[in-house]
Scaffold this active site. Structure first.
Site, PDB file in Angstrom:
ATOM      1  N   LYS A  25     -10.068  70.141   3.354  1.00 29.62           N
ATOM      2  CA  LYS A  25      -9.231  70.872   4.317  1.00 29.62           C
ATOM      3  C   LYS A  25      -9.228  70.070   5.611  1.00 29.62           C
ATOM      4  O   LYS A  25     -10.054  69.155   5.760  1.00 29.62           O
ATOM      5  CB  LYS A  25      -9.771  72.286   4.539  1.00 29.62           C
ATOM      6  CG  LYS A  25     -11.170  72.324   5.150  1.00 29.62           C
ATOM      7  CD  LYS A  25     -11.649  73.740   5.321  1.00 29.62           C
ATOM      8  CE  LYS A  25     -11.875  74.042   6.766  1.00 29.62           C
ATOM      9  NZ  LYS A  25     -12.351  75.384   7.012  1.00 29.62           N
ATOM     10  N   CYS A  64     -18.338  75.733  -0.700  1.00 28.93           N
ATOM     11  CA  CYS A  64     -18.667  77.147  -0.883  1.00 28.93           C
ATOM     12  C   CYS A  64     -17.873  77.826  -1.988  1.00 28.93           C
ATOM     13  O   CYS A  64     -18.458  78.311  -2.959  1.00 28.93           O
ATOM     14  CB  CYS A  64     -18.445  77.898   0.424  1.00 28.93           C
ATOM     15  SG  CYS A  64     -19.746  77.537   1.602  1.00 28.93           S
ATOM     16  N   THR A 107     -26.574  80.440   1.121  1.00 23.54           N
ATOM     17  CA  THR A 107     -25.931  81.368   0.185  1.00 23.54           C
ATOM     18  C   THR A 107     -26.755  81.410  -1.088  1.00 23.54           C
ATOM     19  O   THR A 107     -26.940  80.399  -1.757  1.00 23.54           O
ATOM     20  CB  THR A 107     -24.501  80.900  -0.120  1.00 23.54           C
ATOM     21  OG1 THR A 107     -23.796  80.926   1.106  1.00 23.54           O
ATOM     22  CG2 THR A 107     -23.820  81.825  -1.112  1.00 23.54           C
ATOM     23  N   VAL A 162     -24.912  74.221   7.735  1.00 16.71           N
ATOM     24  CA  VAL A 162     -25.239  75.587   8.163  1.00 16.71           C
ATOM     25  C   VAL A 162     -26.429  75.584   9.121  1.00 16.71           C
ATOM     26  O   VAL A 162     -26.388  76.183  10.201  1.00 16.71           O
ATOM     27  CB  VAL A 162     -25.526  76.486   6.934  1.00 16.71           C
ATOM     28  CG1 VAL A 162     -26.105  77.817   7.357  1.00 16.71           C
ATOM     29  CG2 VAL A 162     -24.248  76.708   6.144  1.00 16.71           C
ATOM     30  N   GLU A 172     -24.370  83.600   6.127  1.00 15.01           N
ATOM     31  CA  GLU A 172     -23.578  82.804   7.064  1.00 15.01           C
ATOM     32  C   GLU A 172     -22.120  82.804   6.601  1.00 15.01           C
ATOM     33  O   GLU A 172     -21.854  82.631   5.432  1.00 15.01           O
ATOM     34  CB  GLU A 172     -24.149  81.379   7.034  1.00 15.01           C
ATOM     35  CG  GLU A 172     -23.457  80.423   7.947  1.00 15.01           C
ATOM     36  CD  GLU A 172     -23.344  80.987   9.323  1.00 15.01           C
ATOM     37  OE1 GLU A 172     -24.367  81.245   9.952  1.00 15.01           O
ATOM     38  OE2 GLU A 172     -22.198  81.215   9.775  1.00 15.01           O
ATOM     39  N   PHE A 173     -21.185  82.982   7.540  1.00 15.98           N
ATOM     40  CA  PHE A 173     -19.772  83.021   7.143  1.00 15.98           C
ATOM     41  C   PHE A 173     -18.945  81.903   7.782  1.00 15.98           C
ATOM     42  O   PHE A 173     -17.727  81.963   7.820  1.00 15.98           O
ATOM     43  CB  PHE A 173     -19.156  84.381   7.496  1.00 15.98           C
ATOM     44  CG  PHE A 173     -19.852  85.546   6.830  1.00 15.98           C
ATOM     45  CD1 PHE A 173     -19.615  85.829   5.485  1.00 15.98           C
ATOM     46  CD2 PHE A 173     -20.748  86.337   7.520  1.00 15.98           C
ATOM     47  CE1 PHE A 173     -20.255  86.891   4.853  1.00 15.98           C
ATOM     48  CE2 PHE A 173     -21.394  87.404   6.903  1.00 15.98           C
ATOM     49  CZ  PHE A 173     -21.152  87.681   5.561  1.00 15.98           C
TER      50      PHE A 173
HETATM   51  C1  UDX Z   1     -15.484  79.153   3.340  1.00 19.60           C
HETATM   52  C2  UDX Z   1     -15.439  80.568   3.960  1.00 19.60           C
HETATM   53  O1  UDX Z   1     -14.203  80.734   4.663  1.00 19.60           O
HETATM   54  C3  UDX Z   1     -16.625  80.797   4.890  1.00 19.60           C
HETATM   55  O2  UDX Z   1     -16.627  82.130   5.358  1.00 19.60           O
HETATM   56  C4  UDX Z   1     -17.904  80.511   4.115  1.00 19.60           C
HETATM   57  O3  UDX Z   1     -19.033  80.644   4.954  1.00 19.60           O
HETATM   58  C5  UDX Z   1     -17.876  79.119   3.506  1.00 19.60           C
HETATM   59  O4  UDX Z   1     -16.716  78.963   2.675  1.00 19.60           O
HETATM   60  P1  UDX Z   1     -14.838  76.684   4.134  1.00 19.60           P
HETATM   61  O5  UDX Z   1     -15.103  76.281   2.715  1.00 19.60           O
HETATM   62  O6  UDX Z   1     -15.428  75.875   5.227  1.00 19.60           O
HETATM   63  O7  UDX Z   1     -15.323  78.212   4.383  1.00 19.60           O
HETATM   64  O8  UDX Z   1     -13.253  76.643   4.373  1.00 19.60           O
HETATM   65  P2  UDX Z   1     -12.019  77.658   4.296  1.00 19.60           P
HETATM   66  O9  UDX Z   1     -11.249  77.516   5.555  1.00 19.60           O
HETATM   67  O10 UDX Z   1     -12.414  79.015   3.916  1.00 19.60           O
HETATM   68  O11 UDX Z   1     -11.145  76.988   3.143  1.00 19.60           O
HETATM   69  C6  UDX Z   1     -11.661  76.816   1.823  1.00 19.60           C
HETATM   70  C7  UDX Z   1     -10.622  76.219   0.914  1.00 19.60           C
HETATM   71  O12 UDX Z   1      -9.579  77.136   0.669  1.00 19.60           O
HETATM   72  C8  UDX Z   1      -9.945  74.958   1.460  1.00 19.60           C
HETATM   73  O13 UDX Z   1      -9.809  74.025   0.419  1.00 19.60           O
HETATM   74  C9  UDX Z   1      -8.573  75.449   1.933  1.00 19.60           C
HETATM   75  O14 UDX Z   1      -7.604  74.442   1.883  1.00 19.60           O
HETATM   76  C10 UDX Z   1      -8.307  76.535   0.915  1.00 19.60           C
HETATM   77  N1  UDX Z   1      -7.389  77.584   1.398  1.00 19.60           N
HETATM   78  C11 UDX Z   1      -7.747  78.401   2.417  1.00 19.60           C
HETATM   79  C12 UDX Z   1      -6.144  77.741   0.772  1.00 19.60           C
HETATM   80  O15 UDX Z   1      -5.795  77.004  -0.150  1.00 19.60           O
HETATM   81  N2  UDX Z   1      -5.319  78.737   1.222  1.00 19.60           N
HETATM   82  C13 UDX Z   1      -5.674  79.594   2.227  1.00 19.60           C
HETATM   83  O16 UDX Z   1      -4.868  80.485   2.552  1.00 19.60           O
HETATM   84  C14 UDX Z   1      -6.911  79.404   2.845  1.00 19.60           C
END
Ligand code: UDX
Length: 438
Positions: A320, A260, A121, A11, A151-152
């Site tokens: 991811k 997160c 956070t 971040v 932060e998002f």
């Molecule tokens: C998340 C939030 O999106 C972000 O706004 C915040 O600041 C930090 O946490 P991040 O953890 O980087 O971001 O990834 P994100 O793309 O949100 O995915 C999080 C997890 O959810 C991943 O494991 C992804 O595979 C899973 N996911 C996401 C699903 O299983 N299905 C979905 O439809 C979306």
């Protein structure tokens, strides 16, 4: 404007670089001298697209520099952003020791007005805690404000998310703090909402928990689909076209991971329970998430009957795509469970293999996806990297001993698998292909 950032992790560093990209002059502080030495060489220790190039650019243009001294950060700029980690502590509560330490260090160095902005956070009420800590330790009678600016950003698209956010939230309790934050964010084109500090803190936790809720919801629906014969993608599409629901974050899989969602969902439940507000809904989000990976394991186990001495190709390790982050990655849990049951793993990931090797050394680390599938009894997909989505399944079939795929992210081409006569078991989808011989 001059801006200081304390904490140069995902971040902090991304925020610093994006401020530099928007024309500000940034000083980044971190107590980890090894990381600072690498950053000064233009090296980023984690995988994040666009970050290394922008770091080199702004380092060369002297818009960004690094220091290990919080005192220097306080001297350098009027606005100091706290971006240090808030890991999970006791019973799901955030461990606030790093934030508290930064607040004390800042207090000891303030000699004139400063704005301290929490960007990590943090639990609700942290603004008050930071304010009280600074009041207790400050050595001068200098005035200061505390603000919240959550932060998002998402890992893997952190730079684009920060440069073009959906919204900017600032929680303030003074006009001076609002003016300074408006000035900092003036070059960003995004709607800004100005709230109390407490609301800003809760917006972050509520947003992350709601997104996690959507994921757990669709994962639960996927299980209903598996029993009823419905197709989860059709259901998600039909739901998502309702503007009140929205199509995002309805992709089923083997559960969310990362730094997160798992931490923030647990923290929101713990904070609200501490305040006397029961949190059964929030607790269920985590429970369904855990069950999802267990369900996937059981599907593999049931289908393969005996795991002992079965060789499994294992694609996708990071939580991811587009990151090498393994924090709370379902792949780590699943790999350990499969190995414990006696299976042999041939793992592949475009960037996360070195980090995975430290956690799960007892696997074969493949040169490429087809080296992983070579001679395997089945392929297991944990992360939907684009190169797996685009793979030619004919080549995969030619290398596998048994043409069977467990697709934990519904990433592979179902039509091609069907045409090739492969068995494909996804999430919330009808299985393709013949029943496995037992
Ligand atoms: C998340 C939030 O999106 C972000 O706004 C915040 O600041 C930090 O946490 P991040 O953890 O980087 O971001 O990834 P994100 O793309 O949100 O995915 C999080 C997890 O959810 C991943 O494991 C992804 O595979 C899973 N996911 C996401 C699903 O299983 N299905 C979905 O439809 C979306």
């Amino acid at each position: 404007m001059k801006i200081s950032i304390v904490g140069s992790g995902h971040v902090g560093l991304t925020t610093a670089i994006c401020f530099a990209e928007k024309g500000h002059e940034v000083l980044c502080v971190d107590h980890d001298t090894e990381k600072l030495a690498r950053l000064k060489n233009g090296e980023v220790w984690f995988h994040e697209p666009k970050l290394p190039e922008l770091l080199k650019k702004h380092f060369a243009q002297k818009r960004i520099r690094f220091s290990e001294s919080t005192a220097e950060a306080v001297k350098f700029a009027q606005a100091i952003f706290i971006c240090v980690g808030t890991p999970t502590g006791e019973s799901g509560r955030a461990d606030m020791r790093f934030v508290e330490k930064v607040a004390r260090d800042i207090a000891e160095s303030i000699t004139e007005y400063r704005l301290i902005v929490e960007k990590s956070t943090v639990p609700i009420m942290t603004g008050d805690r930071v304010k009280n800590t600074i009041r207790r330790y400050v050595k001068s009678d200098a005035h200061f404000d505390v603000a919240s600016n959550p932060e998002f950003l998402r890992e893997g698209s952190a730079i684009d998310d920060t440069l073009k956010p959906d919204r900017i939230v600032i929680g303030v309790d003074s006009a001076k703090a609002e003016t300074l934050l408006r000035e900092i964010y003036a070059p960003f084109e995004a709607p800004m909402i100005v709230t109390s500090i407490g609301s800003a803190e809760l917006i972050k936790h509520a947003s992350n928990s709601f997104l996690a809720l959507k994921i757990s919801f669709i994962n639960w629906i996927a299980r209903v689909c598996e029993h009823s014969g419905a197709d989860v993608h059709e259901v998600a599409r039909g739901m998502g076209l309702d503007a009140r629901i929205g199509a995002h974050f309805l992709n089923p899989g083997i559960g969310y991971g990362g730094s997160c969602f798992p931490k923030d969902v647990e923290a929101l439940a713990a904070i609200s329970e501490d305040m006397g507000v029961e949190a059964p809904l929030i607790r269920l989000i985590s429970q369904i998430n855990r069950e999802q990976r267990e369900h996937f394991y059981e599907t593999i186990q049931h289908e393969l009957w005996v795991l002992q001495d079965k060789t499994l190709a294992f694609w996708g390790l990071s939580f991811k795509p587009n990151t090498d982050d393994l924090r709370e990655a379902p792949s780590v849990w699943l790999a350990q469970k499969l190995l414990k049951a006696g299976a042999k793993l041939r793992v592949h990931d475009p960037v996360a293999m070195p980090a995975f090797k430290k956690l799960v050394p007892d696997a074969y680390f493949a040169r490429d996806p087809l080296d992983a599938t070579s001679g395997a009894d089945a392929l297991v997909v944990c992360t939907e990297w684009p190169q797996y989505r685009d793979v030619d399944l004919a080549k995969v079939k030619a290398t596998l001993r048994v043409p069977m795929i467990f697709d934990g992210r519904n990433a592979l081409d179902r039509k091609q698998a069907e045409d090739l006569g492969m068995t494909l078991i996804g999430i919330g989808k009808k299985r393709i292909g013949p029943h496995a011989k037992r």
